[in-house]
Write an enzyme that holds these catalytic residues in place. Structure first.
Site, PDB file in Angstrom:
ATOM      1  CB  SER A   1      21.921  19.083 -54.795  1.00 27.43           C
ATOM      2  OG  SER A   1      21.394  18.065 -53.979  1.00 27.43           O
TER       3      SER A   1
ATOM      4  CE  LYS B   1      20.669  15.725 -56.814  1.00 29.22           C
ATOM      5  NZ  LYS B   1      21.354  15.325 -55.540  1.00 29.22           N
TER       6      LYS B   1
END
Lengths: 205, 205
Positions: free
Chosen positions: B121, B158
């Site tokens: 990701s 993230k």
DNA sequence: CCGGTTGCTGTCTATATATACAGTACAGGG
DNA sequence: CCCTGTACTGTATATATAGACAGCAACCGG
């Protein structure tokens, strides 16, 4: 078996002494630091710590206290090579900006130096502008490896591919074109292969 | 003033002894190693080395030889955290796979632990599956920083963005969707911010 | 209540270690 | 040729250090 609070304090003192003084403390120094009036109190603590495996006593040698964890030896000092000037060897003193100590065990192959990567040509391999590439010095490369190559006095980082006498240095970014080298007509020196990547993330934003 | 060959050999012996034994040699040990019949020969060499600034003698202390360059102290040992089980603190002993020693100076912010990153990701930020993220433990994050966050017992890496009571955790890969969190309805714990990336490149191919 | 562990005091001793002096030999510079 | 520096030998000594014994006090589990 875990250490008591007192034992932990003494262990910490020993570790700190080794770190700051470069040499382990004597029984008397430990006693002084903790206010013991007898060095034998320190001796007992040392024996307890040894029995629990926290330290290693050398016996008969002054300041013979070792921390087994530190026995692995100091991690290698890797020179950081900045921009490499044309025509000079990559590890020339004038290219070395500083040294970093990096645990050997971090990489499967032992690196010899760190090279600062410039440009975005290896972006899709997760190697960004400013990253440090840990390089193992070797004149040979296998296809698929990330190599540090020198072409006509230019040092570059690319993925290696070979097709008979033709070598291709592949960028990992569609904005860049592969470099094709005919070994019979052009010089190519493999300076080393990349064994790891180190990146400092900006903590500000 | 540079060292004579003999002085260099003795200096090397001292450095090696410190590296392998963890403690500096005595005069007698130096004499034995070089075949001197008198420890005073070693004493003279040590004085010469001190006068030339190669070593530092502590005077009155046994094994009191210091290498001025080595005063920097050992680099920090960072625990490597593997997969984090639901509901337990990130630095719980059972998550710690091993320790690596990494130079503090490598990163602008001092890291507290290493976290193995799973998944793609954050690919476009140059953080790949299997990379180690050096994390500084802090409960707060600023927009734009790469954070280690825990949402409903899941730990994820993230990029952080905040918009009033709404927090967004942005992946760096178009194949993944941003995670939106309303702080008034959902729990979010910031475990730390990413201060560096370490990657082992496969030396085989 | 006993036996074990922790955490010390005071005193002692053998050895490890730093450090000194006097002397030898050789080499190079002024 | 003298002087300074390197490179030692042989001997010596003060001190630093490891390591031991006997004993005391507090605590803790059975």
């Amino acid at each position: 078996m875990s250490l008591t609070a007192r034992q932990q304090a003494i262990f910490d003192y020993i570790a700190e002494t080794i770190a700051t003084q470069g040499t382990a403390p004597t029984r008397s120094e430990i006693a002084r630091a903790f206010g013991f009036r007898s060095p034998y109190a320190a001796e007992c603590h040392l024996k307890a710590l040894e029995k629990k495996g926290a330290i290693e006593l050398l016996g008969g040698t002054s300041r013979g206290i070792r921390l087994p964890g530190a026995a692995r030896g100091a991690p290698a000092e890797l020179p950081l090579v900045g921009r490499v000037a044309a025509g000079s060897p990559i590890l020339a003193t004038e290219h070395i900006e500083r040294h970093y100590r990096v645990d050997d065990a971090l990489f499967r192959a032992r690196p010899d130096y760190l090279l600062r990567v410039h440009g975005e040509s290896m972006r899709d391999a997760g190697i960004l502008d400013g990253d440090l590439l840990a390089v193992r010095q070797t004149p040979e490369a296998r296809p698929g490896q990330i190599v540090v190559a020198r072409i006509e006095d230019e040092v570059t980082v690319k993925r290696f591919a070979q097709d008979g006498p033709k070598v291709r240095l592949l960028p990992e970014n569609p904005d860049f074109a592969p470099i094709e080298i005919d070994l019979e007509r052009q010089d190519l020196a493999i300076e080393g292969i990349g064994v790891g990547v180190l990146r400092d993330l900006d903590p500000q934003a």
